[in-house]
Enzyme design. Structure first.
Site: not given
Length: 216
Positions: A128-130
């Site tokens: 999700a961060y990427l």
């Protein structure tokens, strides 16, 4: 005046470097408890929750700045939802505010290896961060701003050496947060770095030489 969004270690190092050379550095922080850290770094502080603030509020805080650096992040321990609301949505909010406040220079601290999000075995929150970082890059690159995207490798707290490897694509590696901050200062000083997306790891080139070579 340079305004940095975020209270993370990179932002604090950046603000200290700017203040030491006589620039007015201002940090946007969500938590009032972090104001003292900014003051200790020689920077001014504005309390502003980028997950709650309106674009008008943020634009008012940015007014008069020469450049804005988005170095905020949801941070360790946060879930997938906050990766989106901070690493993507807040970056876009600050870009909207730059348009409103007529500030053209915007530097975004992103990350290397954004294509790993869909690889088998990638942790859901890290994926999700990427994806959030990739979306923030895509949004920023579509805007009529003098933007620069900096993608550091794996961050460390080792003292910076001032020696880096910087380019449109570099092999994976580590880089100290000290050296990320040094490169951000050099990019702020180099108008020709606008509209470049650059990857950064530790290396053998002095920062100023690495920046000059990377932007041609």
């Amino acid at each position: 005046m340079v305004i940095a969004g975020g209270h993370g270690k990179i932002a604090l190092r950046l603000e200290r470097l700017l203040a030491e050379r006589g620039d007015v550095a201002v940090g946007l922080v969500r938590n009032p408890d972090h104001v003292a850290d900014l003051h200790a770094a020689g920077a001014d502080a504005v309390v502003c929750d980028l997950e709650e603030a309106s674009v008008n509020e943020v634009a008012a805080h940015l007014a008069g700045a020469d450049a804005v650096v988005f170095a905020a992040g949801a941070g360790p321990g946060s879930g997938a939802a906050r990766k989106d609301t901070v690493d993507r949505a807040a970056a876009a909010l600050v870009a909207d505010a730059c348009h409103m406040a007529e500030i053209r220079r915007y530097l975004l601290v992103s990350a290397m290896g954004l294509d790993r999000a869909d690889q088998r075995g990638t942790d859901e929150v890290f994926a999700a961060y990427l994806r959030a970082k990739a979306a923030s890059e895509e949004d920023l690159s579509s805007r009529d701003l003098d933007w620069t995207v900096l993608r550091p490798g794996r961050l460390t707290d080792e003292p910076g050496s001032g020696l880096v490897r910087l380019g449109a694509s570099v092999p994976p590696g580590e880089v100290s947060r000290d050296d990320v901050a040094r490169v951000l200062v050099a990019l702020l000083d180099e108008p020709r770095s606008a509209r470049h997306t650059l990857e950064l790891v530790g290396g053998s080139d002095p920062v100023d030489e690495a920046v000059a070579a990377a932007i041609g």
